[in-house]
Design a protein around this motif. Structure first.
Motif, short mmCIF file in Angstrom:
data_model
loop_
_atom_site.label_atom_id
_atom_site.label_comp_id
_atom_site.label_asym_id
_atom_site.label_seq_id
_atom_site.Cartn_x
_atom_site.Cartn_y
_atom_site.Cartn_z
N ALA A 129 89.41 -46.77 36.31
CA ALA A 129 88.61 -45.35 36.48
C ALA A 129 87.61 -45.84 35.54
CB ALA A 129 89.13 -44.59 36.50
N ILE A 130 86.38 -45.51 34.96
CA ILE A 130 85.00 -45.76 34.18
C ILE A 130 85.35 -44.68 33.57
CG2 ILE A 130 83.00 -46.77 32.85
CD1 ILE A 130 82.91 -48.67 35.68
N ARG A 131 85.69 -44.13 32.22
CA ARG A 131 85.22 -42.95 32.32
C ARG A 131 83.68 -42.53 31.83
NH1 ARG A 131 88.12 -43.04 26.55
NH2 ARG A 131 88.14 -45.05 26.86
N PRO A 132 83.40 -40.93 31.67
CA PRO A 132 81.99 -40.83 32.00
C PRO A 132 80.92 -40.85 30.41
CG PRO A 132 83.34 -39.21 32.59
CD PRO A 132 84.77 -39.76 32.71
N MET A 133 81.80 -41.07 29.30
CA MET A 133 80.67 -40.55 28.34
C MET A 133 80.80 -42.75 28.32
SD MET A 133 82.89 -40.10 24.70
CE MET A 133 83.71 -41.48 24.49
N ARG A 134 81.90 -43.92 28.50
CA ARG A 134 81.36 -44.84 28.74
C ARG A 134 79.95 -44.92 29.84
NH1 ARG A 134 84.13 -48.76 25.38
NH2 ARG A 134 83.89 -49.91 27.97
N LEU A 135 79.63 -44.11 30.40
CA LEU A 135 79.06 -44.51 31.68
C LEU A 135 77.68 -43.55 31.13
CD1 LEU A 135 80.24 -43.82 35.13
CD2 LEU A 135 79.04 -45.83 34.47
N ALA A 136 77.84 -43.00 30.03
CA ALA A 136 76.37 -41.88 29.43
C ALA A 136 75.75 -43.24 28.46
CB ALA A 136 77.18 -41.19 28.89
N ALA A 137 76.53 -44.08 28.17
CA ALA A 137 76.48 -44.96 26.76
C ALA A 137 75.69 -46.22 27.17
CB ALA A 137 77.80 -45.68 25.70
N LEU A 138 76.41 -46.42 28.45
CA LEU A 138 76.00 -47.84 28.90
C LEU A 138 74.46 -47.28 29.53
CD1 LEU A 138 76.06 -50.87 30.45
CD2 LEU A 138 76.72 -49.55 32.15
N THR A 139 74.15 -46.09 30.13
CA THR A 139 72.95 -45.71 30.35
C THR A 139 72.11 -45.40 29.75
OG1 THR A 139 73.97 -44.58 32.49
CG2 THR A 139 71.76 -44.14 31.73
N LYS A 140 71.71 -45.24 28.44
CA LYS A 140 71.84 -45.20 27.08
C LYS A 140 71.30 -46.34 26.84
CE LYS A 140 70.91 -41.91 23.26
NZ LYS A 140 72.14 -40.99 22.08
N THR A 141 72.24 -47.17 26.74
CA THR A 141 71.95 -48.65 26.09
C THR A 141 70.99 -49.32 27.38
OG1 THR A 141 74.26 -48.56 25.40
CG2 THR A 141 72.14 -50.82 25.15
N ARG A 142 71.13 -49.10 28.34
CA ARG A 142 69.83 -49.67 29.43
C ARG A 142 68.70 -49.34 29.28
NH1 ARG A 142 71.26 -47.54 34.34
NH2 ARG A 142 73.48 -48.85 34.68
N CYS A 143 68.37 -48.10 29.22
CA CYS A 143 67.37 -47.08 29.44
C CYS A 143 66.51 -47.81 27.47
CB CYS A 143 67.28 -45.53 28.23
SG CYS A 143 68.21 -44.94 30.81
N SER A 144 66.57 -48.41 26.35
CA SER A 144 66.96 -48.58 25.32
C SER A 144 66.29 -50.03 25.68
CB SER A 144 67.45 -48.58 23.75
OG SER A 144 68.44 -48.99 24.66
N ILE A 145 66.64 -50.94 26.57
CA ILE A 145 67.48 -51.91 26.91
C ILE A 145 65.32 -52.26 27.45
CG2 ILE A 145 67.18 -54.69 27.73
CD1 ILE A 145 70.98 -53.72 26.69
N PHE A 146 65.23 -51.63 28.76
CA PHE A 146 64.42 -51.90 29.69
C PHE A 146 63.23 -50.40 29.34
CE2 PHE A 146 68.21 -53.43 31.96
CZ PHE A 146 67.19 -54.13 32.35
N GLN A 147 62.90 -49.96 27.82
CA GLN A 147 61.62 -48.64 27.55
C GLN A 147 61.89 -47.78 29.30
OE1 GLN A 147 58.84 -51.73 27.17
NE2 GLN A 147 59.69 -51.84 24.66
N THR A 148 63.17 -47.51 29.51
CA THR A 148 62.84 -45.99 30.60
C THR A 148 63.16 -45.40 29.41
OG1 THR A 148 65.33 -46.48 31.28
CG2 THR A 148 63.28 -47.53 32.23
N ALA A 149 63.03 -44.09 30.19
CA ALA A 149 63.19 -42.89 29.83
C ALA A 149 65.06 -42.46 30.40
CB ALA A 149 62.50 -41.64 30.65
#
Length: 108
Positions: free
Chosen positions: A5-25
């Motif tokens: 199981a992937i921890r929610p904190m790690r998923l949030a960090a992944l989403t934040k990094t994805r947003c900074s790479i693809f320039q989405t909000a």
């Protein structure tokens, strides 16, 4: 082997990094931002181009005086204004100075 199981904190960090790479909000709370409408194509230029330019007789007469065209509607309007002035029904004259106005003589 069971999937870990992937921890929610790690998923949030992944989403934040994805947003900074693809320039989405980055919007973890899913709050309404209006981004959908800000990203949408502007409608104004399409609406302006929908209707053809309006033909104006006065503009045509000014642009090509050599055609010697006449604007009968404008001539009739000017004649009506002249007739009204003769009957005393025309627009009042504009005041040149403050003392000339109709309101200057009124008591308050």
């Amino acid at each position: 082997m069971a999937a870990a199981a992937i921890r929610p904190m790690r998923l949030a960090a992944l989403t934040k990094t994805r947003c900074s790479i693809f320039q989405t909000a980055y919007n973890p709370t899913s709050a309404r931002t209006g981004a959908k409408y800000l990203r949408a194509r502007l409608r104004g230029p399409s609406m302006v181009n929908y209707y053809p330019p309006e033909a104006n007789i006065a503009q045509i007469i000014r642009q090509w005086p050599e055609l010697e065209m006449r604007n009968y509607a404008e001539e009739e309007r000017l004649q009506d204004v002249e007739d009204k002035k003769k009957r005393g029904k025309g627009a009042p004259k504009k005041a040149k100075e403050k003392g000339d106005s109709r309101r200057a003589g009124r008591k308050r």
